[in-house]
Write an enzyme that holds these catalytic residues in place. Structure first.
Site, PDB file in Angstrom:
ATOM      1  N   HIS B 216      11.529   4.490   3.651  1.00  0.00           N
ATOM      2  CA  HIS B 216      11.812   3.175   4.207  1.00  0.00           C
ATOM      3  C   HIS B 216      12.586   3.253   5.522  1.00  0.00           C
ATOM      4  O   HIS B 216      12.734   2.253   6.209  1.00  0.00           O
ATOM      5  CB  HIS B 216      12.524   2.305   3.156  1.00  0.00           C
ATOM      6  CG  HIS B 216      11.557   1.757   2.153  1.00  0.00           C
ATOM      7  ND1 HIS B 216      11.479   0.435   1.834  1.00  0.00           N
ATOM      8  CD2 HIS B 216      10.586   2.363   1.429  1.00  0.00           C
ATOM      9  CE1 HIS B 216      10.520   0.249   0.946  1.00  0.00           C
ATOM     10  NE2 HIS B 216       9.970   1.405   0.677  1.00  0.00           N
ATOM     11  N   SER B 220       5.900   3.954   6.584  1.00  0.00           N
ATOM     12  CA  SER B 220       4.781   4.720   6.052  1.00  0.00           C
ATOM     13  C   SER B 220       3.908   5.248   7.177  1.00  0.00           C
ATOM     14  O   SER B 220       3.750   4.590   8.210  1.00  0.00           O
ATOM     15  CB  SER B 220       3.931   3.834   5.148  1.00  0.00           C
ATOM     16  OG  SER B 220       4.658   3.427   4.044  1.00  0.00           O
ATOM     17  N   LYS B 244      -2.496  -4.541  -4.443  1.00  0.00           N
ATOM     18  CA  LYS B 244      -3.441  -3.429  -4.345  1.00  0.00           C
ATOM     19  C   LYS B 244      -2.987  -2.273  -5.238  1.00  0.00           C
ATOM     20  O   LYS B 244      -3.804  -1.652  -5.928  1.00  0.00           O
ATOM     21  CB  LYS B 244      -3.529  -2.978  -2.890  1.00  0.00           C
ATOM     22  CG  LYS B 244      -4.730  -2.086  -2.623  1.00  0.00           C
ATOM     23  CD  LYS B 244      -4.908  -1.834  -1.141  1.00  0.00           C
ATOM     24  CE  LYS B 244      -6.041  -0.844  -0.924  1.00  0.00           C
ATOM     25  NZ  LYS B 244      -6.270  -0.558   0.483  1.00  0.00           N
ATOM     26  N   ASP B 245      -1.675  -1.999  -5.232  1.00  0.00           N
ATOM     27  CA  ASP B 245      -1.169  -0.908  -6.066  1.00  0.00           C
ATOM     28  C   ASP B 245      -1.370  -1.202  -7.548  1.00  0.00           C
ATOM     29  O   ASP B 245      -1.725  -0.311  -8.321  1.00  0.00           O
ATOM     30  CB  ASP B 245       0.331  -0.688  -5.804  1.00  0.00           C
ATOM     31  CG  ASP B 245       0.563   0.111  -4.529  1.00  0.00           C
ATOM     32  OD1 ASP B 245      -0.420   0.629  -3.973  1.00  0.00           O
ATOM     33  OD2 ASP B 245       1.729   0.213  -4.089  1.00  0.00           O
ATOM     34  N   GLU B 288      -0.332  25.430 -18.566  1.00  0.00           N
ATOM     35  CA  GLU B 288      -1.033  24.167 -18.423  1.00  0.00           C
ATOM     36  C   GLU B 288      -1.887  24.216 -17.159  1.00  0.00           C
ATOM     37  O   GLU B 288      -1.569  24.932 -16.207  1.00  0.00           O
ATOM     38  CB  GLU B 288      -0.014  23.022 -18.305  1.00  0.00           C
ATOM     39  CG  GLU B 288       0.691  22.729 -19.610  1.00  0.00           C
ATOM     40  CD  GLU B 288      -0.152  21.893 -20.554  1.00  0.00           C
ATOM     41  OE1 GLU B 288      -1.255  22.341 -20.925  1.00  0.00           O
ATOM     42  OE2 GLU B 288       0.288  20.801 -20.929  1.00  0.00           O
TER      43      GLU B 288
END
Ligand code: FES
Lengths: 179, 715
Positions: B216, B220, B244-245, B288
């Protein structure tokens, strides 16, 4: 005119969509929380332990035993005829938690109750011959001085209620299933 | 932060609080008004998705920890207690187990996005480094979580990984016993792993906070990699990106739900369902899937790296560095260079021979940690002024090659280190390091970028979901791929009623299967995790269950006189053991332990098919194959030799329901029964899965509508 209508329609549809999405989200989160909460409830193996069967045949008249049920002590006393008599003749109306002795037992000689003081949860004394039995010949809670009579009823001290009677039933004359 | 200008709120309570502690202003600034480039594609969803996964992992983890016992003797059992007895325990556990995998999927895509669009470049270097720190913490947390069920796989993974530190010169062994708290992986190790596994996620949470804070500050990045030139290039975060997220999240969760409820063990190896035995390593240890590339790099260094005239070289290096320190300006610089001199001397002292040799073991460890550590340096290895790979065709090409090399490494990591796989692993490892150390610096200097658009508004919006598809398709391949190739024998697939997305157990087959177990298997095999009360699931009435239990006797006590006594078993008791203890079982069976059958169907590749195949696979040994006394030939058993005599034969168990009393039917029924025993809540799992899936599908569709409406005026 027609343009205004169109925007109106668009607005309502958008509102409706938003409300639906919000409601779905809220319901989803709410429902999703349930398994987490429910998982804290007793598990199947704990529940399987929640009934016990006790063989009473070795308990002589005038003796008490303590068995563990759901992690709590259960007092079982084989009362003598004298004790039964003294428990029955009390004037019920004078008691703090009025309850007749007959309502607290299924068979008069077997007094079965949860051995946890109704004040703040200590285990009262009086199961063993050497322990103090309080002013009424039953049980005495040493934590804050509650006296219980031979029917497990509160007679003196801070506790508000009689010692609780668990659910039980006699499978035969000398076997009882608690829970 | 927080002391910036405040926003005015209509609600008096909100405004009262905000005057004293401006959290609402902060939220408004950072999550509502926050100007966000308007050209994000769907790859930008994965940061939000990863945070949701982190929260989900913490929440499920906290509840699981309430039911788990971190003790070497009880951990395995307590995990099974969660799976069998705790309300919804199976679901919480599966959500947590597969959540880890999906958390890594989200983070890997998020990292790829950072690399593809150059998000690590100035001014976002620290933002990127914080991300790498999160990644490292995640790896440590996931690894320790892998150990907690105290299974063969977990315990041995812990052994192998902690032993990496024994490669450290001189102090290696001390470090390892410090990590273990003993002389092997044991109870103290489990306890500290549990403690760390519990606390690290909160540390991750704190670093995520810093990561978002740094984001922030710089704002972005975006697919074009150019900074927004003004308000026309940005949109407020809410509602555009919140919507959208949320839509992207719903789609991601759909995939997660499908795996969790229908293929919950797709990432789990059968050795996860066998309790840890410190005296016996399973034939094939794999980490894994999300660690496989790094594991492959570790194993790629199979050779000692000799540095000829090592000490002479060191001397020259040390001399050069000292001179440089002497002539360089500034105290800090001088200090740094002297530190380097000291390091060189320390290294030279460690290698007493004139030829300094970096042993393969240490080399592998350095390569593995280095492969992750290089990520920290990425902002300084790639110094090309253009961020987005969209305008750097050559970088794009080499980056995709890098992705392919990493996926191949992942595949190689799951194979036995033999033959072609070693060479392939080495090749890809070379490319991995070459990409960072040679290709990136070279491209930074030479690559000519395509012309950049003047501003974001000039370019067209476009969504990319390619990588998501690649990863979601390649992970099951990674998880499964390695394992099938190790199966000794081919197991024929049978028809089972419990197969398929809606399959259920056949109660009659289960009851018949139990009869077979009761009359045949239970003579040698225990089933400690199943209790008589569980038989009510097979359709027996409470009275029948009681009667079945009462046929067995169990040791109880001590009684009031301190004596142990025998009593008839009660429904709450676990199935009685044929032997008093493991040693007795081994002794009575010519030295081989008849495995506990509770989890057998999960602890073998092929599950029910395998058990059925084994029971029907007895035969005469082919010519030339000699069997010793007490050995039998079996078509399915690894190596074709088995110590168990053919247990079933025609007519040996009588069925009440008139089913054929044949060997084939017995084998089929007992396999059915054992599948139920290993996964008693399978039906509830699928049933819940259907509900969750439908809900999420509807939610995703509605969110798609909301997102479209929200964005309607932007496009
Ligand atoms: S708890 Fe018994 S008197 Fe207070």
């Amino acid at each position: 005119m027609s343009t205004a209508n169109q925007t109106d329609d668009g607005e309502t549809r958008r509102d409706f969509l938003h409300l639906t999405a919000g409601a779905l989200g809220a319901v989803g989160v709410g429902v999703f929380a349930w398994p987490f909460i429910d998982s804290l409830n007793p598990a199947a193996d704990t529940l399987a332990m929640s009934t016990i069967e006790v063989d009473l045949s070795p308990v002589e008249e005038g003796e008490s035993i303590t068995v563990v049920w759901r992690g709590k002590p259960v007092f079982i006393r084989h009362r003598t005829p004298k004790e039964i008599e003294s428990a029955q003749k009390i004037a019920v109306a004078d008691l703090r938690d009025s309850e007749a002795d007959q309502d607290r037992v299924q068979k008069a000689q077997w007094l079965i109750m949860v051995g946890i003081c109704t004040h703040l949860g200590c285990v009262p004394l009086g199961q063993r011959k050497t322990e103090p039995k309080g002013d009424f010949g039953g049980w005495f809670c040493p934590c804050h001085g509650s006296h219980y009579d031979i029917s497990g009823r509160i007679r003196k001290g801070p506790a508000p209620k009689n010692l609780a009677v668990p659910q039980y039933n006699f499978i035969d004359d000398t076997t009882v299933r608690i829970g | 932060m927080g002391s910036g200008e405040r926003v005015t709120f209509k609600n008096p309570v909100v405004s009262w609080i905000d005057e004293r502690l401006p959290v609402f202003s902060l939220m408004h600034k950072e999550y509502r008004a926050f100007p966000t480039p308007k050209n994000f594609n769907y790859l930008w969803n994965f940061g939000a998705i990863a945070s949701v996964m982190l929260i989900l992992m913490i929440v499920t983890g906290i509840v699981l920890a309430m039911h788990y016992t971190p003790h070497a003797d009880m951990a395995f059992g307590s995990v099974e207690h969660i799976m069998r007895d705790v309300n919804w325990g199976w679901m919480l556990r599966y959500l947590h187990m597969n959540g880890a995998a999906f958390f890594f999927v989200a983070v890997y895509i998020h990292m790829f996005r950072g690399m593809y669009y150059g998000s690590y470049k100035k001014p976002r270097e620290l933002l990127w480094i914080l991300g790498v720190v999160i990644f490292l913490l995640m790896m440590a947390t996931a690894f320790m979580g892998y150990t907690l069920p105290w299974s063969q796989m977990g315990g041995w993974a812990a052994t192998v990984i902690t032993n990496l530190f024994s490669a450290v010169p001189i102090f290696g062994d001390d470090i390892v016993s410090l990590l273990w708290g003993g002389f092997s992986v044991d109870n103290p190790t489990l306890n500290r792993f549990f403690s760390l596994h519990y606390v690290l996620p909160f540390v991750i949470f704190a670093v995520v906070f810093l990561h978002v804070w740094a984001l922030h500050v710089s704002g972005s990045n975006n697919p074009l990699g150019i900074e927004p030139k003004g308000p026309q290039d940005t949109l407020p975060f809410h509602p555009y990106y919140t919507m959208k997220d949320t839509f992207g999240l719903a789609v991601f969760l759909l995939l997660y739900v499908v795996v969790t409820f229908w293929f919950p063990n797709i990432f789990a190896h059968p050795d996860h369902f066998v309790e840890y035995n410190p005296l016996q390593t399973p034939p094939h240890i794999v980490p894994e899937w999300y660690f496989l590339p790094f594991y492959a790099i570790l194993r790629a260094i199979t050779f000692d790296i000799a540095i000829p005239f090592g000490n002479v070289l060191f001397l020259i290096a040390a001399l050069g560095a000292t001179l440089y320190a002497y002539f360089s300006a500034g105290r800090v610089r001088k200090f740094l260079w002297l530190c380097i001199v000291a390091d060189i001397f320390a290294l030279a002292l460690l290698s007493f021979s004139p030829h300094f040799v970096l042993e393969a073991k240490l080399g592998g460890v350095i390569a593995m940690f280095g492969s992750v550590g290089l990520l920290v340096l990425l902002p300084w290895l790639d110094t090309h002024p253009v961020r987005s790979a969209r305008f750097r065709p050559r970088y794009r090409f080499f980056l995709w090659l890098f992705v392919i090399a990493t996926i191949v490494l992942g595949y190689v990591g799951a194979q036995l280190p033999e033959g072609i796989w070693v060479k392939l692993g080495q090749l890809c490892t070379a490319y991995y390091f070459g990409f960072f150390l040679v290709i990136l610096p070279w491209l930074s200097r030479t690559e000519k970028a395509l012309p950049l658009p003047k501003s974001i508004s000039d370019a067209v919006l476009k969504g990319v979901v390619v990588l998501f598809a690649v990863i979601s398709f390649s992970t099951p391949v990674l998880a499964e791929g390695g394992e099938h190739s190790h199966e000794a024998q081919h197991v024929e697939s049978q028809e089972w009623s419990f197969r398929g997305p809606f399959g259920t157990y056949d109660r009659e087959a289960l009851r018949r299967g139990y009869t077979v177990y009761q009359n045949v298997c239970s003579a040698c095999h225990s089933m400690n995790l199943v209790s008589y009360r569980n038989l009510s699931d097979l359709g027996y009435s409470p009275e029948q269950v009681k009667a079945i239990a009462a046929e067995y006797s169990v040791m109880d006590g001590p009684d009031d006189e301190g004596e142990m006594f025998e009593r008839p078993a009660l429904p709450r008791d676990p199935f009685t053991n044929p032997y008093p203890n493991r040693k007795a079982a081994i002794y009575a069976n010519n030295g081989s332990y008849p495995p506990d059958m509770s989890l057998l169907a999960k602890a073998r590749h092929g599950g029910a098919d395998y058990i059925y195949g084994l029971l029907t696979g007895y035969g005469d040994a082919p010519h030339g194959k000699d069997l010793m006394q007490g050995q039998y030939w079996n078509a399915v058993m690894t190596g074709n030799v088995i110590a168990m005599a053919p247990p079933l034969s025609e007519g040996m168990v009588s069925y009440e329901d008139g089913s054929p009393e044949t060997l084939d039917q017995y084998a089929r029924d007992v396999s059915h029964f054992l599948t139920w025993a290993a996964e008693p809540h399978m039906e509830a799992r699928k049933y819940t899965g259907v509900k969750v899936f439908i809900f999420l599908l509807v939610f995703a569709i509605v969110m798609y509508g909301v997102k479209k409406k929200t964005w309607a005026d932007v496009h």
